[in-house]
Scaffold this motif. Structure first.
Motif, PDB file in Angstrom:
ATOM      1  N   ASN A 137       0.815  -1.211   0.000  1.00  0.00           N
ATOM      2  CA  ASN A 137       0.000   0.000   0.000  1.00  0.00           C
ATOM      3  C   ASN A 137       0.854   1.268   0.000  1.00  0.00           C
ATOM      4  OD1 ASN A 137      -3.154  -0.418   0.404  1.00  0.00           O
ATOM      5  ND2 ASN A 137      -2.099  -2.099   1.470  1.00  0.00           N
ATOM      6  N   GLY A 138       2.148   1.087  -0.327  1.00  0.00           N
ATOM      7  CA  GLY A 138       3.024   2.230  -0.536  1.00  0.00           C
ATOM      8  C   GLY A 138       3.552   2.870   0.723  1.00  0.00           C
ATOM      9  N   MET A 139       3.517   2.146   1.843  1.00  0.00           N
ATOM     10  CA  MET A 139       3.975   2.737   3.101  1.00  0.00           C
ATOM     11  C   MET A 139       5.421   2.344   3.379  1.00  0.00           C
ATOM     12  SD  MET A 139       0.561   2.256   5.430  1.00  0.00           S
ATOM     13  CE  MET A 139       1.247   3.191   6.780  1.00  0.00           C
ATOM     14  N   ASN A 140       6.162   3.291   3.906  1.00  0.00           N
ATOM     15  CA  ASN A 140       7.575   3.136   4.218  1.00  0.00           C
ATOM     16  C   ASN A 140       7.695   2.420   5.560  1.00  0.00           C
ATOM     17  OD1 ASN A 140      10.318   3.437   4.061  1.00  0.00           O
ATOM     18  ND2 ASN A 140      10.346   5.584   4.692  1.00  0.00           N
ATOM     19  N   CYS A 141       7.930   1.096   5.542  1.00  0.00           N
ATOM     20  CA  CYS A 141       7.866   0.333   6.793  1.00  0.00           C
ATOM     21  C   CYS A 141       9.019  -0.645   6.912  1.00  0.00           C
ATOM     22  CB  CYS A 141       6.540  -0.403   6.888  1.00  0.00           C
ATOM     23  SG  CYS A 141       6.325  -1.715   5.678  1.00  0.00           S
ATOM     24  N   GLU A 142       9.216  -1.122   8.152  1.00  0.00           N
ATOM     25  CA  GLU A 142      10.263  -2.102   8.450  1.00  0.00           C
ATOM     26  C   GLU A 142       9.718  -3.072   9.488  1.00  0.00           C
ATOM     27  OE1 GLU A 142      14.876  -2.322  10.152  1.00  0.00           O
ATOM     28  OE2 GLU A 142      13.922  -0.384   9.743  1.00  0.00           O
ATOM     29  N   LEU A 143      10.051  -4.348   9.320  1.00  0.00           N
ATOM     30  CA  LEU A 143       9.608  -5.373  10.260  1.00  0.00           C
ATOM     31  C   LEU A 143      10.725  -5.706  11.233  1.00  0.00           C
ATOM     32  CD1 LEU A 143       7.618  -7.544  11.253  1.00  0.00           C
ATOM     33  CD2 LEU A 143       8.498  -9.071   9.474  1.00  0.00           C
ATOM     34  N   PHE A 144      10.470  -5.483  12.514  1.00  0.00           N
ATOM     35  CA  PHE A 144      11.412  -5.866  13.561  1.00  0.00           C
ATOM     36  C   PHE A 144      11.024  -7.249  14.082  1.00  0.00           C
ATOM     37  CE2 PHE A 144      12.131  -1.180  15.009  1.00  0.00           C
ATOM     38  CZ  PHE A 144      12.948  -0.975  13.905  1.00  0.00           C
ATOM     39  N   ASP A 145      12.020  -7.980  14.579  1.00  0.00           N
ATOM     40  CA  ASP A 145      11.767  -9.252  15.253  1.00  0.00           C
ATOM     41  C   ASP A 145      11.834  -9.007  16.756  1.00  0.00           C
ATOM     42  OD1 ASP A 145      11.691 -11.793  16.326  1.00  0.00           O
ATOM     43  OD2 ASP A 145      13.034 -12.677  14.842  1.00  0.00           O
ATOM     44  N   SER A 146      10.715  -9.064  17.416  1.00  0.00           N
ATOM     45  CA  SER A 146      10.655  -8.770  18.855  1.00  0.00           C
ATOM     46  C   SER A 146      11.538  -9.706  19.668  1.00  0.00           C
ATOM     47  CB  SER A 146       9.208  -8.858  19.363  1.00  0.00           C
ATOM     48  OG  SER A 146       8.416  -7.906  18.714  1.00  0.00           O
ATOM     49  N   ARG A 147      11.809 -10.886  19.132  1.00  0.00           N
ATOM     50  CA  ARG A 147      12.652 -11.825  19.865  1.00  0.00           C
ATOM     51  C   ARG A 147      14.089 -11.330  19.982  1.00  0.00           C
ATOM     52  NH1 ARG A 147      11.206 -16.937  16.214  1.00  0.00           N
ATOM     53  NH2 ARG A 147      11.485 -15.260  14.695  1.00  0.00           N
ATOM     54  N   LEU A 148      14.501 -10.458  19.061  1.00  0.00           N
ATOM     55  CA  LEU A 148      15.851  -9.894  19.118  1.00  0.00           C
ATOM     56  C   LEU A 148      15.907  -8.647  19.985  1.00  0.00           C
ATOM     57  CD1 LEU A 148      16.810 -10.205  15.329  1.00  0.00           C
ATOM     58  CD2 LEU A 148      17.303 -11.818  17.190  1.00  0.00           C
TER      59      LEU A 148
END
Length: 814
Positions: A137-148
């Protein structure tokens, strides 16, 4: 920056995920988005684990369900190219999950470590899919891993957070990211060896609060499927409404006592940094929601909310050997702690003779064993009794910062519960006075919540739940009047009146939400429930509704035998049926005493004079200290109608028949014409005057011939009126000869009462008593020379129904 958390229902479908994307797309500031597993997935993962450890291959089908749920979401959200990438990721995670569960299946062993690894998959999958939805949908995003990022101890299922390291990890990750939206899976973390751990119940909320604290967020948003925290559970209390603003402490109290919108651990990290928490509805994003902050504006409500927990057991340790002995509480709660049993409620008698504590039902057996073992010596010495256990209970709690030092809150609470026959098993109030808790029977929880909500939140809006037996002439008119006046009652009296139960001699119906008064006849006709007074009573008790009123519109001899049962349940009884109040004095007195003991009105104004306020005025006289000396009355509207219309043109038979057709007589006219009905009425007035009397004490000079008195049926009686026409004509002619009118008079004087047909001369106040009117003359200490006179229509379904209606309204002021 802000942190926004979306729960399982908020991401439970592709449609809802699109709502999440839209909500975040309108944010102008950088944002951390914390997401739960897709709705229902965590429960499926737990189910698969439980099946696998039992050696049940059905776990494989549960895995297929999980995979299908995610695939369907991907197929709906994305086009073909993006579907392929996301599906590949899901398949890779599902293969790892299958391997883990296969090991559980083969070894028949499910450790907390393995379970944490299994259930973490839900958030891993949902966070990836949602991050992809943001991206496409054109959003500037990043996925973090909560386990880290979130580091914990190795209590895998409810891990303790290492806050200093966790806060630093999150702060550094955000600082190093150039993205506007950073997505984190909630609930999951890892220990120092990077093994998956989980944060326990409400873990996604907790994740969001930790992140908010780490970045000093301006706001923490909790997006769910309701529009904030409510004054009570809206599924139980339909009048519950969202709380606009609430303090951290109030929110913690409410969440501890069952408000599932937010969990207690969530609040602490935000409260430490004074970060406001805003609870919003994903499905209705424009709703205001609830703001949780350090302080809130002063309001008129001292109580902010009412909460409750069910499936509670109350355990009590007591004995003389506890008095003055140090360390008893330490040993008691130490024994519970060793079994990891959480105590929700504690109360101790000032005599130190007993300590009671509430825990979850499922922990009750282990708790009893642990405490009995801890005090084994004292129990053997009979200094302390074995622990007693009461189950199927609930805790209900009033919460509010402003309750402190405000007089009358607990009084209103316990009065409201007592008035609705809710028995309180135990009470606790903390020294902060922000919470008043009571343990009650689980079956009473719904009634308690509704009655307390009415008392503290509904601007004096009151509700009456009616259970009506008898829908003949009077009953039908009553239902018509209730329907007609419902809007008026709401607007003028703030009173909601619902007919919940209805019965005639053949069938009965019930509807907790209120029977449709436009179609009650059709509904009753279609009902498949055979009318039965015992079953009717059982249904009333099982529904267990607040402010319930039993209404008897019959002339039945059996229905009054149930009044005692209803009164003992603190239910008001309203009756036009005269049988109970004119029965043996012992029974009459019992009902009056039960009414006082259980604070349940027993009202029967229509027993005498239909809708006329005869009994009410008599009570006022007696209560104010007056004393009745004499009563003279025409108390039968039907007999007055009959003798007013009986003339040379109309036979006695015809007039009696007409009186029955117009509803002025009882269904069995012998009750009226024999004088028994009038005897009952004067008896009731005498008793309400404070004098003990039986029906057999009243002299009855009947005007009926023996043939009519001995009639064995209504048909035989009516036929006798024809054959005995000459007898009645002679009575009429004798009165006319003396320029008098026939009136059936009831009188009481100097401890004696009688009823008889009398010739009333023109100068007498009874002479011009028209139609079906009644008249009563009360001579008393205060009304010695001129009696108190009450006069008006004393028969007819309309006026009788209105009298019953009036009594029903009076019950709300009990």
């Amino acid at each position: 920056m802000i942190v926004a958390k979306f729960g399982g229902t908020s991401v439970g479908s592709a449609k809802n995920i699109q709502k999440v994307v839209e909500i975040i797309s309108h944010k102008n500031e950088k944002c951390i988005v914390v997401v739960s597993a897709l709705g229902g997935v965590t429960n499926l993962l737990i189910k698969a684990s439980e099946l696998a450890v039992k050696g049940d291959q059905e776990y494989v089908n549960v895995l297929k369900d999980i995979q299908t749920k995610h695939k369907d979401t991907i197929d709906t959200l994305f086009d073909e190219e993006d579907q392929e990438n996301s599906a590949a990721y899901v398949m890779a995670q599902m293969h790892k999950l299958k391997d883990t569960l296969k090991g559980v299946y083969l070894l028949n062993d499910l450790s907390e470590k393995s379970l944490a690894k299994i259930v973490s998959v839900g958030e891993i999958l949902s966070s990836y899919i949602i991050s992809e939805a943001f991206r496409v949908n054109g959003m500037n995003c990043e996925l973090f891993d909560s386990r880290l990022l979130i580091k914990t101890d190795s209590h895998y299922s409810k891990a303790g957070v290492h806050y200093q390291k966790t806060y630093k990890n999150i702060k550094d990750a955000v600082k190093n990211s150039d993205k506007k939206v950073m997505i984190m899976p909630g609930f999951i973390a890892s220990d120092e060896k990077n093994n998956a751990t989980t944060l326990g119940r409400g873990g996604s909320d907790f994740t969001a609060a930790i992140a908010a604290n780490a970045i000093d967020a301006e706001l923490l948003e909790i997006w769910t499927d309701v529009s904030g925290m409510f004054t009570a559970n809206p599924q139980i209390v339909k009048q519950a409404k969202p709380i606009e603003q609430i303090t951290y402490q109030e929110a913690m109290e409410l969440s501890h006592f069952g408000a599932k919108v937010i969990y207690p651990p969530t609040i602490q990290p935000a409260m430490d940094k004074k970060i406001p928490i805003l609870i919003k509805n994903t499905m209705a994003p424009n709703d205001r929601g609830t703001l949780i902050a350090e302080k809130t504006p002063a309001g008129k409500n001292m109580v902010k909310g009412i909460s409750h927990i069910e499936q509670i057991s109350l355990l009590t340790l007591q004995g003389n050997g506890m008095v003055g002995v140090p360390g008893i509480a330490k040993r008691l709660f130490g024994a519970l702690s060793q079994q990891n049993i959480n105590v929700k409620f504690i109360t101790q008698a000032s005599s130190e003779h007993s300590i009671s504590f509430a825990i979850d039902d499922e922990d009750a057996e282990n708790a009893k064993i642990a405490v009995d073992n801890a005090f084994e010596y004292e129990i053997f010495q009979r200094k302390i009794n074995p622990v007693t256990v009461e189950s199927d209970l609930a805790i209900i709690a009033l919460v509010g910062d402003n309750m402190k030092s405000h007089q009358g809150i607990s009084g209103k609470m316990f009065s409201s519960l007592g008035n609705n026959n809710v028995n309180i098993v135990a009470i606790a109030q903390g020294s902060t006075e922000k919470n008043i808790s009571a343990v009650i029977a689980k079956k009473d929880a719904k009634k308690a919540l509704n009655s307390l909500h009415t008392t503290f939140f509904e601007n004096q809006l009151k509700q009456i739940n009616l259970f009506i037996v008898g829908v003949g002439n009077v009953g039908s008119k009553l239902l018509e009047q209730i329907k007609q006046q419902q809007s008026h009652l709401l607007e003028k009296l703030h009173l909601e009146m619902k007919v919940v139960g209805l019965a005639n001699s053949k069938k009965m119906i019930f509807d907790e939400d209120g029977i449709d008064l436009d179609n009650w006849k059709e509904e009753l006709h279609k009902s498949k429930i055979t009318s039965n007074l015992d079953e009717f009573y059982n249904q009333v008790i099982n529904l267990n509704l607040r402010n319930s009123v039993f209404v008897d519109n019959t002339a039945n001899d059996v229905v009054p035998s149930f009044y005692e049962k209803y009164l003992k349940k603190s239910m008001a009884v309203v009756a036009c049926n005269k049988v109970a109040s004119s029965s043996d004095y012992a029974n009459y007195n019992l009902l009056k005493e039960l009414s006082k003991e259980y604070n349940a009105p027993y009202l029967f104004e229509t027993n005498v004079g239909a809708g006329l306020p005869i009994i009410d005025n008599l009570k006022n006289m007696i209560n104010s200290g007056d004393e009745i000396q004499e009563i003279k009355a025409v108390l039968s509207g039907s007999l007055n109608f009959i003798f007013n219309n009986f003339d040379a043109k109309n036979s006695f038979y015809d007039v009696v028949k007409k009186a029955g057709e117009e509803g002025y007589t009882e269904p069995d006219p012998r009750i009226d014409l024999s004088g028994v009905d009038v005897m009952r009425k004067i008896l009731i007035l005498v008793r309400e005057s404070g004098i003990q009397m039986e029906l057999s004490d009243i002299e009855n000079e009947s005007f009926l011939p023996k043939n009519s008195l001995n009639a064995k049926s209504v048909e035989d009686f009516m036929e006798s009126l024809k054959t005995e026409a000459n007898h009645f004509n002679l009575l009429r002619e004798g009165a006319e000869k003396n320029n008098s009118k026939l009136k059936f008079i009831a009188s009481f004087n100097r401890g004696k009462a009688k009823v008889k047909l009398e010739q009333i001369p023109q100068e007498h106040p009874f002479y011009n008593l028209d139609g079906k009117d009644n008249i009563v003359l009360f001579y008393s200490n205060r009304y010695a020379d001129q009696p108190l006179i009450i006069k008006g229509a004393g028969a007819g379904s309309d006026v009788t129904a209105s009298g019953i209606f009036g009594d029903i309204i009076r019950t709300i002021n009990k």
